[in-house]
Every structure is written in structure tokens, then in C-alpha cells.
Design a protein around this motif. Structure first.
Motif, PDB file in Angstrom:
ATOM      1  N   ASN A   1     -33.057  48.610 -40.540  1.00  0.00           N
ATOM      2  CA  ASN A   1     -34.143  49.380 -41.149  1.00  0.00           C
ATOM      3  C   ASN A   1     -34.161  49.242 -42.671  1.00  0.00           C
ATOM      4  OD1 ASN A   1     -35.484  50.699 -38.905  1.00  0.00           O
ATOM      5  ND2 ASN A   1     -33.544  51.714 -38.579  1.00  0.00           N
ATOM      6  N   ASN A   2     -33.341  48.354 -43.203  1.00  0.00           N
ATOM      7  CA  ASN A   2     -33.247  48.154 -44.641  1.00  0.00           C
ATOM      8  C   ASN A   2     -34.067  46.910 -45.020  1.00  0.00           C
ATOM      9  OD1 ASN A   2     -32.355  47.148 -47.178  1.00  0.00           O
ATOM     10  ND2 ASN A   2     -30.510  48.390 -47.020  1.00  0.00           N
ATOM     11  N   PRO A   3     -35.241  47.111 -45.632  1.00  0.00           N
ATOM     12  CA  PRO A   3     -36.119  45.973 -45.938  1.00  0.00           C
ATOM     13  C   PRO A   3     -35.457  44.909 -46.818  1.00  0.00           C
ATOM     14  CG  PRO A   3     -37.267  48.048 -46.328  1.00  0.00           C
ATOM     15  CD  PRO A   3     -35.831  48.385 -46.040  1.00  0.00           C
ATOM     16  N   GLU A   4     -34.644  45.312 -47.767  1.00  0.00           N
ATOM     17  CA  GLU A   4     -33.982  44.339 -48.644  1.00  0.00           C
ATOM     18  C   GLU A   4     -32.991  43.488 -47.854  1.00  0.00           C
ATOM     19  OE1 GLU A   4     -32.259  46.415 -51.949  1.00  0.00           O
ATOM     20  OE2 GLU A   4     -34.200  47.166 -52.614  1.00  0.00           O
ATOM     21  N   PHE A   5     -32.241  44.114 -46.954  1.00  0.00           N
ATOM     22  CA  PHE A   5     -31.289  43.375 -46.126  1.00  0.00           C
ATOM     23  C   PHE A   5     -32.029  42.393 -45.213  1.00  0.00           C
ATOM     24  CE2 PHE A   5     -28.591  42.802 -42.384  1.00  0.00           C
ATOM     25  CZ  PHE A   5     -27.406  42.403 -42.982  1.00  0.00           C
ATOM     26  N   LEU A   6     -33.107  42.854 -44.586  1.00  0.00           N
ATOM     27  CA  LEU A   6     -33.878  41.992 -43.688  1.00  0.00           C
ATOM     28  C   LEU A   6     -34.520  40.835 -44.440  1.00  0.00           C
ATOM     29  CD1 LEU A   6     -35.529  44.643 -41.363  1.00  0.00           C
ATOM     30  CD2 LEU A   6     -33.470  43.285 -40.953  1.00  0.00           C
ATOM     31  N   GLU A   7     -34.984  41.090 -45.649  1.00  0.00           N
ATOM     32  CA  GLU A   7     -35.568  40.013 -46.459  1.00  0.00           C
ATOM     33  C   GLU A   7     -34.511  38.964 -46.789  1.00  0.00           C
ATOM     34  OE1 GLU A   7     -38.216  37.642 -48.389  1.00  0.00           O
ATOM     35  OE2 GLU A   7     -38.674  39.366 -47.125  1.00  0.00           O
ATOM     36  N   GLY A   8     -33.289  39.415 -47.076  1.00  0.00           N
ATOM     37  CA  GLY A   8     -32.200  38.486 -47.342  1.00  0.00           C
ATOM     38  C   GLY A   8     -31.895  37.610 -46.142  1.00  0.00           C
ATOM     39  N   ILE A   9     -31.853  38.223 -44.961  1.00  0.00           N
ATOM     40  CA  ILE A   9     -31.626  37.443 -43.733  1.00  0.00           C
ATOM     41  C   ILE A   9     -32.750  36.437 -43.538  1.00  0.00           C
ATOM     42  CG2 ILE A   9     -31.631  37.551 -41.208  1.00  0.00           C
ATOM     43  CD1 ILE A   9     -30.133  40.159 -41.368  1.00  0.00           C
ATOM     44  N   SER A  10     -33.976  36.893 -43.694  1.00  0.00           N
ATOM     45  CA  SER A  10     -35.134  36.033 -43.490  1.00  0.00           C
ATOM     46  C   SER A  10     -35.121  34.841 -44.437  1.00  0.00           C
ATOM     47  CB  SER A  10     -36.415  36.847 -43.679  1.00  0.00           C
ATOM     48  OG  SER A  10     -37.541  36.047 -43.477  1.00  0.00           O
ATOM     49  N   GLN A  11     -34.834  35.079 -45.705  1.00  0.00           N
ATOM     50  CA  GLN A  11     -34.789  33.986 -46.684  1.00  0.00           C
ATOM     51  C   GLN A  11     -33.678  32.999 -46.361  1.00  0.00           C
ATOM     52  OE1 GLN A  11     -34.473  35.818 -50.527  1.00  0.00           O
ATOM     53  NE2 GLN A  11     -36.675  36.164 -50.688  1.00  0.00           N
ATOM     54  N   CYS A  12     -32.527  33.521 -45.982  1.00  0.00           N
ATOM     55  CA  CYS A  12     -31.394  32.659 -45.653  1.00  0.00           C
ATOM     56  C   CYS A  12     -31.723  31.765 -44.456  1.00  0.00           C
ATOM     57  CB  CYS A  12     -30.168  33.522 -45.358  1.00  0.00           C
ATOM     58  SG  CYS A  12     -28.681  32.577 -44.990  1.00  0.00           S
ATOM     59  N   VAL A  13     -32.271  32.348 -43.418  1.00  0.00           N
ATOM     60  CA  VAL A  13     -32.612  31.577 -42.219  1.00  0.00           C
ATOM     61  C   VAL A  13     -33.693  30.553 -42.538  1.00  0.00           C
ATOM     62  CG1 VAL A  13     -33.666  31.732 -39.924  1.00  0.00           C
ATOM     63  CG2 VAL A  13     -31.893  33.357 -40.594  1.00  0.00           C
ATOM     64  N   GLU A  14     -34.692  30.973 -43.298  1.00  0.00           N
ATOM     65  CA  GLU A  14     -35.781  30.062 -43.647  1.00  0.00           C
ATOM     66  C   GLU A  14     -35.250  28.858 -44.440  1.00  0.00           C
ATOM     67  OE1 GLU A  14     -39.623  30.180 -46.578  1.00  0.00           O
ATOM     68  OE2 GLU A  14     -39.279  31.949 -45.327  1.00  0.00           O
ATOM     69  N   GLU A  15     -34.404  29.113 -45.418  1.00  0.00           N
ATOM     70  CA  GLU A  15     -33.848  28.025 -46.225  1.00  0.00           C
ATOM     71  C   GLU A  15     -32.965  27.103 -45.392  1.00  0.00           C
ATOM     72  OE1 GLU A  15     -31.870  29.993 -49.448  1.00  0.00           O
ATOM     73  OE2 GLU A  15     -33.755  30.745 -50.290  1.00  0.00           O
ATOM     74  N   ASP A  16     -32.108  27.696 -44.565  1.00  0.00           N
ATOM     75  CA  ASP A  16     -31.226  26.878 -43.730  1.00  0.00           C
ATOM     76  C   ASP A  16     -32.019  26.058 -42.719  1.00  0.00           C
ATOM     77  OD1 ASP A  16     -29.013  27.782 -45.065  1.00  0.00           O
ATOM     78  OD2 ASP A  16     -28.309  29.084 -43.460  1.00  0.00           O
ATOM     79  N   LEU A  17     -33.025  26.662 -42.122  1.00  0.00           N
ATOM     80  CA  LEU A  17     -33.849  25.958 -41.151  1.00  0.00           C
ATOM     81  C   LEU A  17     -34.580  24.796 -41.815  1.00  0.00           C
ATOM     82  CD1 LEU A  17     -34.963  25.759 -38.273  1.00  0.00           C
ATOM     83  CD2 LEU A  17     -36.744  27.381 -38.938  1.00  0.00           C
ATOM     84  N   GLU A  18     -35.134  25.050 -42.984  1.00  0.00           N
ATOM     85  CA  GLU A  18     -35.844  23.998 -43.698  1.00  0.00           C
ATOM     86  C   GLU A  18     -34.896  22.847 -44.055  1.00  0.00           C
ATOM     87  OE1 GLU A  18     -37.971  23.839 -47.932  1.00  0.00           O
ATOM     88  OE2 GLU A  18     -38.878  25.275 -46.537  1.00  0.00           O
ATOM     89  N   ASP A  19     -33.719  23.170 -44.598  1.00  0.00           N
ATOM     90  CA  ASP A  19     -32.738  22.133 -44.939  1.00  0.00           C
ATOM     91  C   ASP A  19     -32.318  21.346 -43.705  1.00  0.00           C
ATOM     92  OD1 ASP A  19     -32.819  22.930 -47.570  1.00  0.00           O
ATOM     93  OD2 ASP A  19     -30.911  24.016 -47.499  1.00  0.00           O
ATOM     94  N   TYR A  20     -32.024  22.053 -42.625  1.00  0.00           N
ATOM     95  CA  TYR A  20     -31.582  21.406 -41.399  1.00  0.00           C
ATOM     96  C   TYR A  20     -32.673  20.481 -40.856  1.00  0.00           C
ATOM     97  CZ  TYR A  20     -29.880  20.826 -36.629  1.00  0.00           C
ATOM     98  OH  TYR A  20     -29.467  20.295 -35.439  1.00  0.00           O
ATOM     99  N   CYS A  21     -33.887  21.005 -40.786  1.00  0.00           N
ATOM    100  CA  CYS A  21     -34.981  20.217 -40.222  1.00  0.00           C
ATOM    101  C   CYS A  21     -35.319  19.007 -41.082  1.00  0.00           C
ATOM    102  CB  CYS A  21     -36.205  21.092 -40.013  1.00  0.00           C
ATOM    103  SG  CYS A  21     -35.998  22.275 -38.677  1.00  0.00           S
ATOM    104  N   GLU A  22     -35.221  19.156 -42.394  1.00  0.00           N
ATOM    105  CA  GLU A  22     -35.480  18.016 -43.266  1.00  0.00           C
ATOM    106  C   GLU A  22     -34.436  16.924 -43.063  1.00  0.00           C
ATOM    107  OE1 GLU A  22     -35.685  19.626 -47.205  1.00  0.00           O
ATOM    108  OE2 GLU A  22     -37.782  20.211 -46.970  1.00  0.00           O
ATOM    109  N   ASN A  23     -33.214  17.329 -42.786  1.00  0.00           N
ATOM    110  CA  ASN A  23     -32.131  16.360 -42.615  1.00  0.00           C
ATOM    111  C   ASN A  23     -32.156  15.652 -41.270  1.00  0.00           C
ATOM    112  OD1 ASN A  23     -31.026  16.737 -45.155  1.00  0.00           O
ATOM    113  ND2 ASN A  23     -29.786  18.451 -44.488  1.00  0.00           N
TER     114      ASN A  23
END
Length: 70
Positions: free
Chosen positions: A40-62
Motif C-alpha cells: 500500500n506504499n506508492p513509493e515502494f511500489l513505484e520503486g519495484i515497478s521501475q526496477c522491473v521495467e529497467e531489468d526487463l528492458e535490459d534483458y530483452c535488449e540483450n
């Protein structure tokens, strides 16, 4: 399954992993309370979302097996 439920599962899994693998001192009776607080913590959820998005993008690009990350 809602997005919130998915976050709760990920958070609970990571807490349990921290307890089992890293010896985190989190009482089992407090896990549910911690999961609820973090999910229920928007800042924590945003951090998770950004981390997953960045990792997914890096992984998929590779491994761009579908040729969609140009």
C-alpha cells in the motif's frame, strides 16, 4: 489476479527469501502486516515497478529473440 495481489505475492516471496537465505530477523507473525504496508506504499511500489521495467528492458535488449527492441 489484480496488480495489487501480484505485488503482494512478490513482496511476500522476497520477504520469505530474505528470512530463509539471508537470516532476516522478521517474525513470521509480522510478515502479513509488512506485506500489507509495503503493498500500500506508492513509493515502494513505484520503486519495484521501475526496477522491473529497467531489468526487463535490459534483458530483452540483450536477447532480442523477437526483434522488437530496436
Amino acid at each position: 489476479m489484480t496488480v495489487r495481489e501480484a505485488y503482494e505475492i512478490v513482496i511476500k516471496t522476497e520477504i520469505q527469501k530474505a528470512i530463509e537465505e539471508q537470516g532476516a530477523k522478521i517474525p513470521k507473525k509480522k510478515i502479513g502486516e509488512l506485506v500489507t504496508y509495503l503493498s500500500n506504499n506508492p513509493e515502494f511500489l513505484e520503486g519495484i515497478s521501475q526496477c522491473v521495467e529497467e531489468d526487463l528492458e535490459d534483458y530483452c535488449e540483450n536477447i532480442d529473440i523477437f526483434g522488437i527492441w530496436d
